[in-house]
Design a protein around this motif. Structure first.
Motif, PDB file in Angstrom:
ATOM      1  N   ARG A   1     -53.265 -32.462 -68.815  1.00 41.23           N
ATOM      2  CA  ARG A   1     -54.109 -32.570 -67.616  1.00 41.23           C
ATOM      3  C   ARG A   1     -53.382 -33.307 -66.492  1.00 41.23           C
ATOM      4  NH1 ARG A   1     -58.108 -33.401 -71.635  1.00 41.23           N
ATOM      5  NH2 ARG A   1     -58.069 -35.665 -71.337  1.00 41.23           N
ATOM      6  N   LEU A   2     -52.561 -34.298 -66.845  1.00 37.62           N
ATOM      7  CA  LEU A   2     -51.767 -34.998 -65.828  1.00 37.62           C
ATOM      8  C   LEU A   2     -50.755 -34.056 -65.184  1.00 37.62           C
ATOM      9  CD1 LEU A   2     -51.156 -38.409 -67.630  1.00 37.62           C
ATOM     10  CD2 LEU A   2     -52.511 -38.051 -65.549  1.00 37.62           C
ATOM     11  N   VAL A   3     -50.160 -33.183 -65.973  1.00 38.78           N
ATOM     12  CA  VAL A   3     -49.226 -32.179 -65.431  1.00 38.78           C
ATOM     13  C   VAL A   3     -49.974 -31.235 -64.492  1.00 38.78           C
ATOM     14  CG1 VAL A   3     -47.723 -30.219 -66.010  1.00 38.78           C
ATOM     15  CG2 VAL A   3     -47.651 -32.301 -67.402  1.00 38.78           C
ATOM     16  N   GLU A   4     -51.132 -30.777 -64.928  1.00 43.87           N
ATOM     17  CA  GLU A   4     -51.916 -29.839 -64.109  1.00 43.87           C
ATOM     18  C   GLU A   4     -52.361 -30.490 -62.802  1.00 43.87           C
ATOM     19  OE1 GLU A   4     -53.834 -27.173 -67.754  1.00 43.87           O
ATOM     20  OE2 GLU A   4     -54.989 -28.807 -66.861  1.00 43.87           O
ATOM     21  N   ARG A   5     -52.776 -31.741 -62.856  1.00 37.31           N
ATOM     22  CA  ARG A   5     -53.220 -32.436 -61.642  1.00 37.31           C
ATOM     23  C   ARG A   5     -52.057 -32.706 -60.687  1.00 37.31           C
ATOM     24  NH1 ARG A   5     -56.729 -37.518 -63.043  1.00 37.31           N
ATOM     25  NH2 ARG A   5     -56.764 -37.578 -60.763  1.00 37.31           N
ATOM     26  N   SER A   6     -50.846 -32.745 -61.239  1.00 34.58           N
ATOM     27  CA  SER A   6     -49.647 -32.918 -60.399  1.00 34.58           C
ATOM     28  C   SER A   6     -49.178 -31.595 -59.815  1.00 34.58           C
ATOM     29  CB  SER A   6     -48.519 -33.536 -61.237  1.00 34.58           C
ATOM     30  OG  SER A   6     -48.884 -34.797 -61.750  1.00 34.58           O
ATOM     31  N   LYS A   7     -49.871 -30.502 -60.188  1.00 32.68           N
ATOM     32  CA  LYS A   7     -49.528 -29.139 -59.733  1.00 32.68           C
ATOM     33  C   LYS A   7     -48.101 -28.759 -60.158  1.00 32.68           C
ATOM     34  CE  LYS A   7     -52.721 -28.932 -55.827  1.00 32.68           C
ATOM     35  NZ  LYS A   7     -53.527 -30.078 -56.265  1.00 32.68           N
ATOM     36  N   ALA A   8     -47.720 -29.239 -61.347  1.00 33.63           N
ATOM     37  CA  ALA A   8     -46.414 -28.917 -61.913  1.00 33.63           C
ATOM     38  C   ALA A   8     -46.572 -27.793 -62.939  1.00 33.63           C
ATOM     39  CB  ALA A   8     -45.794 -30.155 -62.551  1.00 33.63           C
ATOM     40  N   ARG A   9     -45.445 -27.365 -63.493  1.00 35.37           N
ATOM     41  CA  ARG A   9     -45.442 -26.256 -64.447  1.00 35.37           C
ATOM     42  C   ARG A   9     -45.095 -26.781 -65.836  1.00 35.37           C
ATOM     43  NH1 ARG A   9     -41.743 -22.398 -60.516  1.00 35.37           N
ATOM     44  NH2 ARG A   9     -43.322 -22.109 -58.881  1.00 35.37           N
ATOM     45  N   LEU A  10     -45.892 -26.434 -66.810  1.00 32.64           N
ATOM     46  CA  LEU A  10     -45.679 -26.890 -68.180  1.00 32.64           C
ATOM     47  C   LEU A  10     -44.731 -25.929 -68.892  1.00 32.64           C
ATOM     48  CD1 LEU A  10     -46.413 -28.987 -70.310  1.00 32.64           C
ATOM     49  CD2 LEU A  10     -48.383 -27.560 -70.925  1.00 32.64           C
ATOM     50  N   ALA A  11     -43.571 -26.455 -69.343  1.00 32.65           N
ATOM     51  CA  ALA A  11     -42.551 -25.615 -69.977  1.00 32.65           C
ATOM     52  C   ALA A  11     -42.709 -25.536 -71.489  1.00 32.65           C
ATOM     53  CB  ALA A  11     -41.160 -26.142 -69.632  1.00 32.65           C
TER      54      ALA A  11
END
Length: 241
Positions: A199-209
């Motif tokens: 969720r922290l990755v998603e809120r940062s608008k980053a891409r999960l590898a």
């Protein structure tokens, strides 16, 4: 650029195979290794002593054999159980083993361009550092308290039960939009910590590898996949259940 990344991955794979042979050589003679890997002792000696690298096919064979027969046994031998609790210290803080696991992960996940390696404080940090060093990526740690000096934070709660939870804090901007982020931790017990990190990755608008843990309990990996509907790989090396 893609060709350069492919070439780099190929070199990493071949060097990993040699380092695996060197690790095994500390416990086996050349004659024993020859029987295990089905390669002549003279060839193994040239690999181990740095005179040549195995080709791609032989490297894959060495890496696969190590994963299937040796790596899991080495890790299992370092885990102890006391009163139903698993003690993972001998794995989490064995630098050489963590380095080998990290390089194995980089190979298995075919990681190339990763900007950030994200983990939760504290036992996931050694593995995150090894993976970050191997990829030239920055390490980002979600902590259980706010850092002094940081003004803005993202925060997410990991809920383990109706009465038990932890809040993780991440300085705002430590993960940037469109960053490629790889999540690692030592263990997924319920999956709640990993879900908070996602969720922290998603809120940062980053891409999960991808997501990797050394250990898992019960169906925590499947639960993470099911709850978050992820398209990336979610893997654990050893289930302790």
């Amino acid at each position: 650029m893609a060709e350069d990344m492919s070439s780099l991955a190929e070199v990493r794979k071949r060097i990993l195979a040699v380092d695996i042979l060197r690790a095994l050589k500390s416990n086996y003679s050349y004659a024993q290794l020859s029987k295990l890997i089905d390669l002549p002792p003279t060839v193994l000696s040239r690999y181990i002593n740095g005179h040549m690298l195995p080709n791609s096919e032989k490297s894959e064979k060495i890496i696969d054999l190590f994963k299937e027969k040796y790596l899991l046994e080495i890790i299992k031998a370092k885990v102890t159980e006391v009163g139903g609790a698993y003690i993972l210290t001998q794995v989490n803080y064995d630098v050489n083993l963590q380095n080998l696991i990290a390089r194995f992960i980089i190979h298995e996940f075919e990681l190339a361009k990763i900007d950030k390696v994200l983990t939760a404080a504290t036992d996931g940090i050694p593995l995150a550092v090894q993976i970050g060093n191997g990829l030239g990526a920055k390490i980002v740690v979600a902590k259980k308290e706010r850092d002094i000096g940081s003004i803005e934070f993202l925060e997410e709660r990991a809920v383990f039960s109706p009465v038990l939870f932890k809040t993780f804090y991440l300085p705002k901007g430590s993960i940037k939009p469109r960053d490629q982020v790889f999540i690692v931790d030592d263990i997924a017990r319920t999956g709640a910590t990993i879900e908070a990190l996602v969720r922290l990755v998603e809120r940062s608008k980053a891409r999960l590898a991808g997501i990797f843990t050394i250990f898992s309990i019960d169906d925590s990996v499947q639960k993470i996949k099911r709850n978050l509907k992820l398209k990336c790989r979610v893997e654990s090396l050893l289930n302790l259940s």
